[in-house]
Design a protein around this motif. Sequence first.
Motif: not given
Length: 752
Positions: A262, A313, A318
């Motif tokens: 992330i 993303y 995601r």
Amino acid sequence: MAKKKLGYMNEYVYDAFLWMFSILIDLFFREVHPRSSWKVPKHGPVLFVCAPHANQFVDPLMLMRVVRKESERRIHFLIAEKSMKRRFVGAMAALAGSVPVGRALDATKPAPGKIYLPDPVNDPCLIRGVGTDFESKDVQVGGLIVLPSVNNSAASAEIQEVKGPEELRLKRPFKGGIPMQQLTGRDDMTEDGVFIDGAGTKNGPASGFEGINFKVAPKLNQNEVYDAVHEVLHQGGSIGIFPEGGSHDRTELLPLKAGVAIMALGAVAKEPDCGLKIIPVGMNYFHAHKFRSRAVIEFGNPLDVPSELVEKYAAGDRRDAIGQMLEMVRQALVSVTVTSPDYDTLMLIQAVRRLYNPKGKKLPLPMVVELNRRLVKGYTRYKDDPRIIELKKAVLDYNKRLLALNIRDHQVEYAKMSIPKVIFLLIFRLLKLAVLSIFVIPGFTLFAFVFFCGKVISIKKSKEALAASTVKIQARDVMATWKLLVALAVAPLTYAFWVATFTYWCYRNRIQGYVPEWISLRLFVLAQVIVFPTITYAALRFGEVGMDIAKSLWPLVTLLTPWKSNALVKLRKRRADLAAQVTEVINTLGPEMFPDFDNARIISNPLREEISPPQTPGGRRKSESYSFPTSPTGEQPPASIGDGSSAVGHLPRNESFKDLSNTDIFSTRPSTPKKSRSRNGSLGGFTLKAFSTLDGTDSLDEVSKKIRGAMRERGRRRSSGADGWELGSASGTTTPRSEEQDQELVMTKKEK
């Protein structure tokens, strides 16, 4: 007063903190070898991804020190929020730019009631409770359900929906046979948690099963953490993270947390042109919890964040983007770490590595790491081969015999000594040990209390960590940390005690009259402050040599014992046979596993001409590309070595060990080849004179032919005495120099 932002770094405090702990690291570790640190960019955003996390606070200190020394960079480390609550550690970590991260498992709470799976076959995500209150504030969507620990490992799953006080749904089911047994009370399943009879006639839990106790962990909001990380990276800084989460003492990598993916994807999504590089770092230790142990800190090839994953993303897909990014990071970590499925396998691999040494030389420590890595990879692929099974039994039996005689593998060679030589060597080493003791005893007396406190407190803290952890085996990962912290706190107090004691003694009677009157008490105190640490350090170094000598005495005593000497002689012969067997098996199966395998294995192929990879003006090699091996079906298998050792993953070369012959030992930067020792600068007997006349194409062709001939002659001469350490190139193929390259070389000479 304004709240200090996350990731704030005071550079002066950072350097002072690092200098102070570097002294302790030098004392605790006998050897620390950085490998391939030249791969770290000196400018631009860098995300250091480190594994395995084998030492709680020592790991980041080691990396901070190496990166500061080699690349002149400072690292903002992500640190557990729980660790920040410790006064000294938290205060220093905050000033050093660390970013606190909350961990859900650190905030687990016991919950009332018991839970079970009402339909484990058809709906394994449905959880039902007995006497539970899932609608309480402690149970949150996005939080975790945590099962009781088994073998210091606790399974957990994320909550997707709360359907009532006694029913909820998980985002993904629990994986593995142990969690399924805990939630059903049944044992008709495989180790992976798959029921043997499929749907069968029974879908529910075992008869009479009442459920199992559980804990809950809250959902944590990490947006502030991600914002702080992105700000550091966008300013060209560097972030350090251990994606396994907490520290552990397992032999395999733990599943990576999604946070690292992330952070990388989010940083590039916000600023696509930031140029983020991900650097995998292998923290390879040899007995990390022991005093005077060794370590190799290995840096892998930089990874770029793929633009297609960033687009996924940013577009909202995601889960897939994060999953692929995590897999890339895991593959990169596998290439710089030595992992195995279990401790017994690692011990087996280390024994085989000691037996497999065609040159009979002591290998450099970085090469030991590389060889261990390849042996683990090969063993995992061929472990069901009858030859490997037979070899494994023989090696384990040899290890048991070593243990029975209480000697080490390298000491088996003592058996070839004659009795007079053994007696002489034993007497000589006893005398040497006695002399060393004279230097060791004073320092040991001064520092004994520190050793005692470090030992006791580290054992106590490891027991506490083991009780609170779900992944540790013996909690050895916290022992080195606490030994260093205890030494940092207790050593000054110990020195102060001895200074005060001797100063008072000097004040009373000048230490029985041995201290002259002209020496003032201030001067006496100053002398102690200098002398006591010096004595301690000298005792440490002399004691290190003394311990090595002491460990070598028992095999000599064994050889002088009639009922044991014969066993040692037989064991030496058995070792020679076993070493030949190991070498034969490896040389047979090696070429199937690694394209760059040589029969001599430890020695580079002297007939192979290698052209160094291109380098940038700063001396760095350009990034290399690697191909995955293909399966028999022609498909390209995933580059995974699951738990660090699958057979199908690729093993990228990080640095040629041939470089060790061309530079200072254990150099961490690419080296320039040694200059020829020839006085006339000739190239294999052919000399290019400074003012040679080259007219026309025919002259160029003639010179080109002579150069090629000289290079071939030089290669033949080198082949007769090659003694390199290289483990092989990535491709395993030679790259001959073309005629165009030869002519370019000649034209360059002509221009000069």
